[in-house]
Design an enzyme around this catalytic site. Structure first.
Site, mmCIF file in Angstrom:
data_model
loop_
_atom_site.group_PDB
_atom_site.id
_atom_site.type_symbol
_atom_site.label_atom_id
_atom_site.label_comp_id
_atom_site.label_asym_id
_atom_site.label_seq_id
_atom_site.Cartn_x
_atom_site.Cartn_y
_atom_site.Cartn_z
ATOM 1 C CG LEU A 150 -4.390 -11.990 0.359
ATOM 2 C CD1 LEU A 150 -5.055 -13.305 -0.027
ATOM 3 C CD2 LEU A 150 -2.936 -11.975 -0.103
ATOM 4 C CG ASP A 151 -3.721 -6.101 -3.740
ATOM 5 O OD1 ASP A 151 -3.672 -5.405 -2.705
ATOM 6 O OD2 ASP A 151 -2.781 -6.210 -4.549
ATOM 7 C CE LYS A 152 -13.667 -6.156 -6.272
ATOM 8 N NZ LYS A 152 -14.413 -5.029 -6.903
ATOM 9 C CB THR A 154 -4.479 -10.995 -4.668
ATOM 10 O OG1 THR A 154 -3.838 -10.030 -5.501
ATOM 11 C CG2 THR A 154 -3.475 -12.076 -4.296
ATOM 12 N NE ARG A 257 -1.918 -5.800 -8.653
ATOM 13 C CZ ARG A 257 -3.026 -5.121 -8.420
ATOM 14 N NH1 ARG A 257 -3.515 -5.047 -7.188
ATOM 15 N NH2 ARG A 257 -3.658 -4.521 -9.410
#
Length: 342
Positions: A150-152, A154, A257
């Site tokens: 997961l993105d930082k 998110t 996104r």
């Protein structure tokens, strides 16, 4: 540390509207982290069959083709060098754990893997500490790992394989796209459709390498893109914002996104994709501008949360996990309901 691989078979039936394209290009867009050169080697060695026949590397995929591939996927030993990571005591929200898997609810702001600018304090540092101090038997730190990220900023669910057997099992599910991941997101604007599907070849934005974008065919970067699919459904409408759920069939970097940015509806407070400014501000009253600015101060990151995860447990069969909505996201949703739904 010795490297190891395992065999995996992938089966694909192309849809009836499939365009005729070379098999290497088709498979590169279907399989993550595989080069066209590697696919050509598989073709030459007879590891790729189409309609039960060995094909040449210039074969063009056609509608309703049946493709079978036997590939050797490197084990996590080839990807993750945990021996160089120092264990750190970090509070982790572990929702489930047994001898095979660990399911964790990652908070926003935590990086999953160490990298430039994030050498310490990552989720992997905390997991290494947790597992090093675990009382479980037969645990081998170097034969395990995360099979997705997961993105930082998110938040939400991630599954961690605790042994090589479960790691292989989960990788196979990701490659065959049978793992189900559901996200919730708050996006700017009022989506026209109640539900829909966003597709396209996603890749680095040539003008900004920090961003991902849906590449146009005439763009010279197009061949580097990877096919991506996001299904969405509207949950609630808040006049200037739309609350949606998303199911992703592919897990590309920044996929959700970039997809909603492509639709013209960036995620709320997504600073990379323009969601940190009030959308269509000229149409907002002063009262609503003040309200939306307050919400931006409450939720200071992209409004994206991985809320549920379903997969086949390596030993116990199908399992499903659900995690709560984070407080910052939850507060903004409640504020929007009070402001726009009463």
């Amino acid at each position: 540390m010795n490297k190891s691989t395992y065999k995996n078979q992938i089966k694909i039936i192309t849809n009836k509207n499939q365009k005729e394209i070379r098999i290497d290009k088709f498979l590169k867009n279907y399989i993550q982290n595989i080069s066209r050169n590697q696919i050509q080697k598989w073709t030459t060695s007879g590891k790729i069959l189409v309609n039960k026949n060995i094909v040449k590397k210039n074969y063009k995929i056609k509608p309703l083709d049946f493709v079978e591939i036997e590939i050797s996927i490197p084990s996590v030993l080839d990807h993750l060098e945990y021996k160089n990571i120092t264990a750190e005591k970090i509070n982790l929200d572990i929702l489930y754990e047994d001898e095979d898997v660990l399911v964790v609810n990652k908070p926003a702001g935590m990086v999953v893997h160490p990298g430039f600018g994030n050498e310490t304090g990552t989720l992997i540092h905390g997991i290494k500490y947790h597992l090093t101090n675990s009382n479980l038997n037969n645990f081998n730190l170097y034969r395990c790992g995360l099979v997705h990220r997961l993105d930082k900023d998110t938040s939400g669910l991630l599954v961690f394989a605790k042994n090589e057997y479960s790691q292989k099992h989960l990788f196979q599910q990701f490659y065959s796209r049978t793992i189900q991941r559901k996200y919730i997101a708050l996006i700017w604007g009022n989506l026209i459709e109640e539900k829909g599907t966003i597709t396209g070849f996603i890749g680095r934005d040539p003008k900004n390498r920090k961003k991902m974008t849906i590449l146009k065919q005439e763009n010279q970067e197009f061949n580097k893109g990877k096919f991506s699919v996001t299904h969405y459904k509207v949950l609630e409408r808040f006049k200037y914002l739309t609350y949606v759920s998303c199911n992703i069939k592919t897990g590309k970097t920044h996929q959700i996104r970039a997809h909603f940015k492509h639709l013209g509806h960036p995620l709320f407070h997504d600073s990379i994709y323009g969601g940190n400014r009030i959308f269509m501000k000229k149409k907002c009253s002063n009262q609503n501008i003040e309200f939306l600015n307050t919400c931006l101060k409450i939720l200071q990151r992209q409004a994206l949360h991985a809320i549920s995860l379903s997969f086949i447990h390596p030993r116990n069969g199908k399992c499903h996990f659900l995690c709560p909505i984070p407080e910052d996201f939850k507060t903004v949703l409640e504020n929007c309901r009070n402001m726009f739904l009463q």
